[in-house]
Design a protein around this motif. Structure first.
Motif, short mmCIF file in Angstrom:
data_model
loop_
_atom_site.label_atom_id
_atom_site.label_comp_id
_atom_site.label_asym_id
_atom_site.label_seq_id
_atom_site.Cartn_x
_atom_site.Cartn_y
_atom_site.Cartn_z
N THR A 62 0.06 50.55 -65.37
CA THR A 62 -0.08 49.65 -66.41
C THR A 62 0.57 48.84 -66.25
O THR A 62 0.00 47.40 -66.10
CB THR A 62 0.38 50.12 -67.71
N ARG A 88 8.62 49.90 -76.65
CA ARG A 88 7.29 50.27 -75.77
C ARG A 88 7.19 50.11 -74.26
O ARG A 88 7.72 49.67 -73.68
CB ARG A 88 5.73 49.56 -76.59
N ARG A 116 4.45 50.68 -71.85
CA ARG A 116 2.66 49.93 -71.85
C ARG A 116 2.15 51.74 -71.24
O ARG A 116 1.38 51.56 -71.60
CB ARG A 116 2.59 48.75 -71.22
N ASP A 135 1.84 53.90 -73.90
CA ASP A 135 0.83 53.44 -74.55
C ASP A 135 -0.94 53.84 -74.25
O ASP A 135 -1.67 54.98 -74.72
CB ASP A 135 0.76 52.67 -75.48
N GLU A 166 -3.81 49.76 -74.27
CA GLU A 166 -3.14 50.66 -74.86
C GLU A 166 -3.06 50.62 -76.00
O GLU A 166 -2.56 50.95 -77.32
CB GLU A 166 -2.50 49.33 -73.93
N TYR A 207 -5.10 46.67 -71.27
CA TYR A 207 -4.49 46.86 -72.66
C TYR A 207 -5.73 47.22 -73.71
O TYR A 207 -5.02 47.64 -74.58
CB TYR A 207 -4.60 44.70 -72.79
#
Length: 348
Positions: A259, A3, A5, A8, A270, A267
């Motif tokens: 990020t 992933r 971040r 996201d 995300e 968060y």
């Protein structure tokens, strides 16, 4: 796939922009009107969503070293399966009859059209994407004027129909795909963020000025170029499309840069970005239910948009303290994995 971040977070920001656009009162964005700033994402959020989708597609298919052989075949099968599921969900959400211009069916078409380019170097992919973004509105307008029967055919409507003509919007996905194939350093991300956001603002200002000038001169004939430049929509105006694209690239780059350094402050954003399919479907279904209870909400509601976003941020943040994927994301992953397993050649 590891992933990223920032990706996201960018996906989450795009979803938030689309929710506001769908559920809030319909006011055009005007930099000089403070109340309209909540509509800055109108149209631009969907562009960011598609650019991020292209970047994610690159990461899922090998990143800077694209897969080949069996892995490439698996990638293509996975894209086709996901596209089929997205198209089905898009048809279901459209049938609910809300004012939302559901993107999922068109989104599926963008992925399918990108399949032949998974092994193409990033330069040509970005170049092709740019051509589609800028010339797509003119080609779609020409098709609507000279080939009206094309819009009656479902495939033709997906290709050139509004609000998400694949002839143009696949270009946004291809640019994200090309960027995802490049090994971007910190300095590269910083340059893309500054140039993208700055260029996007300049192009939007240019479009406003040009539109005003064209409006003062009155209708200048039936020129497709003039008609396109008079439009404020990303699917019809090449300058607005370029502005939205530049802003999308700038935001994606900025979030990828910031990020990892934000110490968890982003968060919730995300988390929303990790379950966008679930939240997208849920907000359209919830909107349909809300309209059934109070038909006046079809005109939009700032309170409805705000409450939907609060619920989405809280639910997503809590969800990933226990689970790896959102509910629909997990179901889609299982369908892809089982389809790939059934397609594997059997030994003996």
């Amino acid at each position: 796939m590891t992933r990223v971040r920032g990706v996201d977070a960018a996906r989450g920001l795009a979803l938030i922009g689309m929710v506001i656009t769908h559920l809030d009162t319909r006011i055009d964005f005007d930099p000089g009107v403070a109340a309209s700033w909540r509509h800055v994402g109108d149209g631009r959020a969907a562009v960011l969503f598609v650019v991020v989708a292209g970047f994610s597609l690159a990461l899922a298919t090998g990143g800077t070293t694209p897969h080949d052989g069996r892995r490439l075949a698996d990638d293509r099968l996975a894209v086709l399966v996901r596209a089929a599921v997205l198209a089905g969900l898009g048809a279901f959400l459209t049938a609910l009859g809300t004012p939302v211009a559901v993107i999922l069916t068109s989104y599926a078409a963008f992925f399918v059209l990108a399949l032949p380019l998974l092994r193409v170097p990033p330069g040509p992919v970005i170049a092709l994407g740019t051509v589609l973004v800028l010339l797509g509105p003119l080609l779609a307008a020409w098709a609507a004027r000279d080939l009206p029967d094309l819009l009656i055919d479902p495939a033709g409507a997906l290709l050139v129909g509004h609000p998400y003509p694949a002839l143009q919007w696949t270009g946004f996905l291809l640019i994200g795909l090309g960027l995802g194939r490049i090994r971007l350093r910190t300095s590269d991300l910083a340059v893309l963020a500054v140039v993208g956001l700055g260029l996007g603002a300049v192009l939007h200002a240019l479009m406003l000025d040009l539109s005003e000038r064209l409006g003062r001169t009155g209708p200048a004939g039936e020129s497709l170029v003039v008609q396109a430049l008079m439009s404020e929509h990303r699917s019809q105006n090449p300058i607005e499309a370029a502005s939205a694209l530049a802003i999308a690239v700038g935001l994606l780059s900025a979030l990828m840069l910031l990020t990892p350094r934000a110490r968890g402050l982003l968060y919730p954003l995300e988390a929303v970005g990790r379950m966008t399919l679930t939240l997208y479907v849920a907000h359209v279904v919830a909107y349909a239910v809300a309209i059934g209870i109070d038909p006046s909400l079809e005109r939009g509601s700032g309170l409805l948009a705000a409450s939907t976003l609060v619920v989405a941020l809280v639910v997503a943040s809590a969800w990933f303290t226990r689970f790896r994927r959102g509910p629909l994301e997990r179901g889609l992953h299982e369908v892809v994995v089982r389809t790939q397993a059934s397609a594997e050649p059997k030994a003996g």
